[in-house]
Design a protein around this motif. Structure first.
Motif, PDB file in Angstrom:
ATOM      1  N   SER A   1       0.884  -1.256   0.187  1.00  9.72           N
ATOM      2  CA  SER A   1       0.080  -0.035   0.009  1.00  9.72           C
ATOM      3  C   SER A   1       0.640   1.313   0.012  1.00  9.72           C
ATOM      4  O   SER A   1       0.348   2.326  -0.139  1.00  9.72           O
ATOM      5  CB  SER A   1      -1.028  -0.116   1.071  1.00  9.72           C
ATOM      6  OG  SER A   1      -0.040  -0.196   2.288  1.00  9.72           O
ATOM      7  N   VAL A   2       2.229   1.193   0.312  1.00  8.02           N
ATOM      8  CA  VAL A   2       3.081   2.222   0.160  1.00  8.02           C
ATOM      9  C   VAL A   2       3.764   2.354  -1.242  1.00  8.02           C
ATOM     10  O   VAL A   2       4.390   1.317  -1.541  1.00  8.02           O
ATOM     11  CB  VAL A   2       4.253   2.294   1.096  1.00  8.02           C
ATOM     12  CG1 VAL A   2       5.217   3.290   0.973  1.00  8.02           C
ATOM     13  CG2 VAL A   2       3.597   2.384   2.687  1.00  8.02           C
ATOM     14  N   PRO A   3       3.332   3.372  -2.101  1.00  6.74           N
ATOM     15  CA  PRO A   3       3.822   3.193  -3.524  1.00  6.74           C
ATOM     16  C   PRO A   3       5.428   3.048  -3.512  1.00  6.74           C
ATOM     17  O   PRO A   3       5.985   3.845  -2.808  1.00  6.74           O
ATOM     18  CB  PRO A   3       3.514   4.479  -4.209  1.00  6.74           C
ATOM     19  CG  PRO A   3       2.329   5.004  -3.111  1.00  6.74           C
ATOM     20  CD  PRO A   3       2.699   4.364  -1.603  1.00  6.74           C
ATOM     21  N   GLY A   4       5.663   1.994  -4.335  1.00  8.53           N
ATOM     22  CA  GLY A   4       7.402   1.938  -4.414  1.00  8.53           C
ATOM     23  C   GLY A   4       7.914   1.179  -3.395  1.00  8.53           C
ATOM     24  O   GLY A   4       9.175   0.629  -3.641  1.00  8.53           O
ATOM     25  N   LEU A   5       7.200   0.531  -2.522  1.00  8.77           N
ATOM     26  CA  LEU A   5       7.592  -0.463  -1.612  1.00  8.77           C
ATOM     27  C   LEU A   5       7.117  -2.148  -1.797  1.00  8.77           C
ATOM     28  O   LEU A   5       5.907  -2.142  -1.787  1.00  8.77           O
ATOM     29  CB  LEU A   5       7.387  -0.007  -0.318  1.00  8.77           C
ATOM     30  CG  LEU A   5       7.825  -0.977   0.914  1.00  8.77           C
ATOM     31  CD1 LEU A   5       9.580  -0.899   1.123  1.00  8.77           C
ATOM     32  CD2 LEU A   5       7.310  -0.602   2.413  1.00  8.77           C
TER      33      LEU A   5
END
Length: 400
Positions: free
Chosen positions: A359-363
């Motif tokens: 849900s954290v963009p890029g993770l």
């Protein structure tokens, strides 16, 4: 210095993911010690429960399977379902794949990862700070050892290989327990094989305690697999075939179903080849649950109770909890607190999209943390064949 993608971890999933990312033309920096969990958290003399066919690390370039390694180095051969792979061979294979595909691996530890602007900032134990647009967490089993709460309550300072209670991940050399009375908690492969290795290393006595409804059992050899059920790397069964080859559909199941399947499928059960080494050497207590654990005069004492209400105490010189691993975001303490609070979890792990993004963009997460979204195959090396190409495709689509 910045990089488009940073991969944290250099075990099978980290190496496989990085190789696929580079094959798509993405500059990648990879941080970690090669095969660290396998080298430090598994006992010497262990044999892989997985068959050779389920033990290859998936990379996009041909010539890097376990069979290829054996052919080029003279190891083995390990090819058929009857061949049992020693952990020392698998570690050398993993290191070989890393050296062949990621010779520039940076053997440093990532101390912290925090959000910075539209990307991330990584701090390394070398003192360097690295910017990255995307981060892949592939840290394997590190920090995820699970200890039953009854045992944890008895040892406020935590488990220790030299204390009264330890976790199996804390032992590389089980001979340090030679001459001692040892109780092993668990009924899966780790517990049963640890018990056998302890007995063979000269422990004075070894007893396995299978908690609750769990019972000590062993799989069947290859020639006794069901003939009318589809194959999988773990045996012939419809459920195993579906969970292996259609892992993408797992994330669409209801949360309770996913949680149940991750915990129950493929365990607890000993390998077929362990049965003869186990019987006659290891005592078994099953059908009991641990209601309390204490330490008296330096010796652990377990209070046990059965379904019939009958109980008793079991004392030993040492208790070894071979109770597996469980995803816990708090254990990934290199992820900043602000970052962790932004990760939505479901079914005991981070909620991941089809491309393994959180849900954290890029993770992104792969390996064991992805099991809650893609099923129990993510707990095994063969899961790299499913995970790594999909994750690399998703990252390249966004950051390539």
């Amino acid at each position: 210095m910045s990089t488009p993608v940073a991969v944290i971890g250099a075990g099978p999933y980290g190496v496989s993911t990085a190789a696929h990312l580079r094959a798509r033309g993405l500059p990648v920096r990879v941080f970690g010690q090669p095969m660290a969990s396998w080298r430090t958290q598994m006992p010497a003399g262990m044999l892989l429960k997985s068959t050779p066919a389920a033990s290859s690390i998936d990379v996009p370039r041909p010539g890097h399977t376990l069979g290829d390694f054996c052919a080029k180095t003279g190891e083995g051969p390990y090819a058929s379902d009857w061949d049992i792979v020693p952990i020392e061979v698998f570690i050398r294979y993993g290191q070989w794949v890393q050296q062949q595909t990621l010779p520039d691996l940076e053997q440093v530890r990532v101390v912290s990862v925090d959000r910075r602007g539209d990307g991330f900032e990584l701090k390394l134990d070398s003192g360097e700070q690295v910017g990255a647009r995307a981060v892949v967490v592939a840290t394997g089993l590190s920090g995820l050892a699970q200890l039953p709460p009854e045992l944890a309550a008895a040892i406020p300072d935590g488990p220790s290989a030299t204390g009264p209670v330890s976790h199996s991940s804390q032992h590389h050399d089980l001979s340090v327990l030679a001459g001692r009375e040892v109780v092993v908690i668990g009924a899966g492969q780790s517990a049963l094989e640890s018990a056998v290795l302890l007995a063979e290393a000269g422990a004075a006595s070894v007893r396995v305690v299978a908690r609750g409804s769990a019972a000590v059992g062993f799989g069947v050899p290859p020639d006794r697999q069901p003939r009318l059920r589809p194959p999988s790397p773990f045996g012939n069964a419809w459920s195993l075939h579906a969970l292996t080859h259609y892992a993408g559909g797992f994330r669409r199941l209801p949360v309770p179903a996913r949680r149940y399947l991750v915990r129950r499928v493929l365990g607890p059960l000993g390998a077929w080849w362990l049965r003869d080494r186990f019987h006659g050497r290891v005592q078994v207590t099953q059908g009991r649950r641990i209601v309390r654990a204490t330490v008296r005069d330096g010796r652990p004492v377990l209070a046990l109770r059965g379904a019939d209400g009958q109980g008793g105490e079991l004392a030993a010189d040492h208790v070894l909890a071979a109770t597996g691993y469980r995803m816990d975001l708090a254990a990934l303490d290199f992820l900043g607190q602000g970052l962790r609070t932004g990760i939505v979890t479901r079914a005991g792990g981070p909620l991941l999209g089809a491309g393994f993004g959180s849900s954290v963009p890029g993770l992104y997460f792969t390996g064991l943390p992805a099991a809650a979204s893609f099923g129990p195959v993510m707990r095994f090396v063969c899961g790299t064949e499913f995970a790594s190409p999909r994750l690399a495709r998703a990252v390249a689509r966004t950051y390539g």
